[in-house]
Motif scaffolding. Structure first.
Motif, short mmCIF file in Angstrom:
data_model
loop_
_atom_site.label_atom_id
_atom_site.label_comp_id
_atom_site.label_asym_id
_atom_site.label_seq_id
_atom_site.Cartn_x
_atom_site.Cartn_y
_atom_site.Cartn_z
N ASP A 85 0.79 -1.23 0.00
CA ASP A 85 0.00 0.00 0.00
C ASP A 85 0.82 1.27 0.00
OD1 ASP A 85 -2.28 -1.63 0.19
OD2 ASP A 85 -2.04 -1.74 2.37
N GLY A 86 2.13 1.16 0.02
CA GLY A 86 2.96 2.34 0.14
C GLY A 86 2.95 3.21 -1.11
N GLU A 87 3.28 4.44 -0.89
CA GLU A 87 3.39 5.39 -1.99
C GLU A 87 4.73 5.19 -2.69
OE1 GLU A 87 3.53 10.18 -2.26
OE2 GLU A 87 1.96 9.30 -0.99
N GLU A 88 4.72 5.28 -4.00
CA GLU A 88 5.95 5.09 -4.77
C GLU A 88 6.80 6.36 -4.72
OE1 GLU A 88 6.50 2.37 -8.47
OE2 GLU A 88 5.82 4.32 -9.18
N ALA A 89 8.07 6.18 -4.43
CA ALA A 89 9.03 7.28 -4.43
C ALA A 89 10.02 7.04 -5.56
CB ALA A 89 9.76 7.35 -3.10
N TRP A 90 10.57 8.12 -6.10
CA TRP A 90 11.48 8.02 -7.23
C TRP A 90 12.85 8.56 -6.86
CZ3 TRP A 90 10.62 6.07 -12.13
CH2 TRP A 90 9.31 5.66 -12.39
N VAL A 91 13.87 7.89 -7.36
CA VAL A 91 15.24 8.39 -7.28
C VAL A 91 15.75 8.43 -8.71
CG1 VAL A 91 17.55 8.03 -6.35
CG2 VAL A 91 15.55 7.32 -5.01
#
Length: 144
Positions: A85-91
């Motif tokens: 359920d986590g929010e996607e983060a970008w690097v």
């Protein structure tokens, strides 16, 4: 100015060594950590693979080595998500060695030790001026 740069470098080193930041690193950096006597726990994950992970109390650094087809790729972005359920983060534009065939990730060890069992999902994307495409996805299952 030199004193400020030295202090900044020391602060970055302390934050990384203290497990307060996650980062994408190189194999040469891992070698340096080991030469300095840090205990490095490593997990290798094949393309589109999964691995069960744990962290021991005396581990200083945890490293995920993600195998990837990197030939001809000049830029890699990573999407991270604690599942499901986590929010996607970008690097964007993570460091990698094309010849090694892997991208290395060191998660926030301090945070990881406090989390319940979970999956960390990472997607590697090759990016050029016109588009991006997934080159692999990886699941790290942490037992908590």
């Amino acid at each position: 100015m030199l004193d400020e740069l030295t202090a900044l470098a020391r602060g970055v080193h302390q934050a990384f060594a203290g497990g307060l930041v996650h980062s994408f690193i190189t194999a040469a950096f891992v070698d340096q950590l080991q030469k300095r006597g840090l205990r490095v726990r490593e997990y290798r994950v094949p393309v589109n693979g999964r691995v069960n992970c744990s962290v021991a109390p005396d581990d200083d650094v945890l490293v995920g080595r993600m195998a990837a087809p990197l030939e001809g790729i000049s830029c890699v972005d990573v999407a991270l998500r604690v599942s499901p359920d986590g929010e996607e983060a970008w690097v964007r534009d993570v460091p990698f060695d094309e010849g090694s065939g892997e991208v290395l990730f060191a998660p926030k060890l301090t945070e990881l030790r406090m989390m319940p069992a979970h999956d960390l999902l990472l997607r590697l994307l090759a990016r050029d001026a016109q588009s991006s495409r997934e080159i692999g996805h990886y699941t790290f299952h942490h037992g908590g």
